[in-house]
Design an enzyme around this catalytic site. Structure first.
Site, short mmCIF file in Angstrom:
data_model
loop_
_atom_site.label_atom_id
_atom_site.label_comp_id
_atom_site.label_asym_id
_atom_site.label_seq_id
_atom_site.Cartn_x
_atom_site.Cartn_y
_atom_site.Cartn_z
N MET A 1 -1.47 0.74 1.87
CA MET A 1 -2.36 -0.25 2.43
C MET A 1 -3.74 -0.08 1.83
O MET A 1 -4.69 0.16 2.56
CB MET A 1 -2.35 -0.08 3.95
CG MET A 1 -3.39 -0.82 4.74
SD MET A 1 -3.77 -2.50 4.46
CE MET A 1 -2.33 -3.39 4.50
N PRO A 2 -3.90 -0.14 0.54
CA PRO A 2 -5.24 -0.04 -0.04
C PRO A 2 -6.07 -1.30 0.23
O PRO A 2 -5.55 -2.41 0.30
CB PRO A 2 -4.99 0.11 -1.54
CG PRO A 2 -3.58 0.53 -1.66
CD PRO A 2 -2.87 -0.08 -0.49
N LEU A 3 -7.36 -1.07 0.37
CA LEU A 3 -8.35 -2.15 0.47
C LEU A 3 -9.34 -1.91 -0.66
O LEU A 3 -9.93 -0.83 -0.73
CB LEU A 3 -9.04 -2.09 1.83
CG LEU A 3 -10.20 -3.05 2.06
CD1 LEU A 3 -9.73 -4.50 2.00
CD2 LEU A 3 -10.86 -2.75 3.40
N THR B 1 -10.11 2.01 -0.45
CA THR B 1 -9.89 2.69 0.81
C THR B 1 -8.38 2.78 1.02
O THR B 1 -7.68 1.77 0.91
CB THR B 1 -10.55 1.93 1.97
OG1 THR B 1 -11.94 1.72 1.65
CG2 THR B 1 -10.44 2.70 3.27
#
Length: 125
Positions: free
Chosen positions: A1-3, A71
């Protein structure tokens, strides 16, 4: 779940910016096994007066430098992060043609309970 948040100087065409997003997504899929469709990325274009990259740490950067902040869950190993840095530089070099010296990456590790991907629910806690 990278941002991902990408910052760069304004003035590049849409195709250039799309190539950045596509290359970053491919690098994350390859290095972090990010699921298909897990694409949460923004690009901020800044005027030269609002964007500065120095040449610290023995790296000579150009006006094409990009600052990439990622993130992720606090579960990535140092080896995965190193592979990610390498793949990002390689992929951005291939398309849209950014020099490795111009690729600055910062990874922020956060606990899984710090994420809500919709519906007001902490899906990963």
């Amino acid at each position: 779940m990278p941002l991902l948040h990408i910052s760069m100087r304004a003035g590049k065409p849409d195709a250039y910016r799309q190539a950045i997003l596509d290359s970053l997504y491919r690098a994350m899929r390859e290095a972090l096994n990010v699921p298909e469709g897990d694409e949460f990325m923004t690009i901020s274009e800044l005027s030269p007066a609002n964007f500065r990259c120095g040449n610290a740490y023995g790296v000579t950067r150009s006006e094409d430098a990009v600052l990439i902040q990622i993130t992720v869950f606090a579960s990535r190993t140092p080896e995965q992060k190193k592979a990610l840095y390498r793949r990002i530089a390689e992929r951005l070099g291939e398309s849209p043609g950014i020099r490795p010296e111009d690729v600055f990456v910062n990874v922020l590790d956060v606990p899984k309970e710090n994420w809500s991907v919709g519906h007001g629910v902490a899906q990963f806690a």
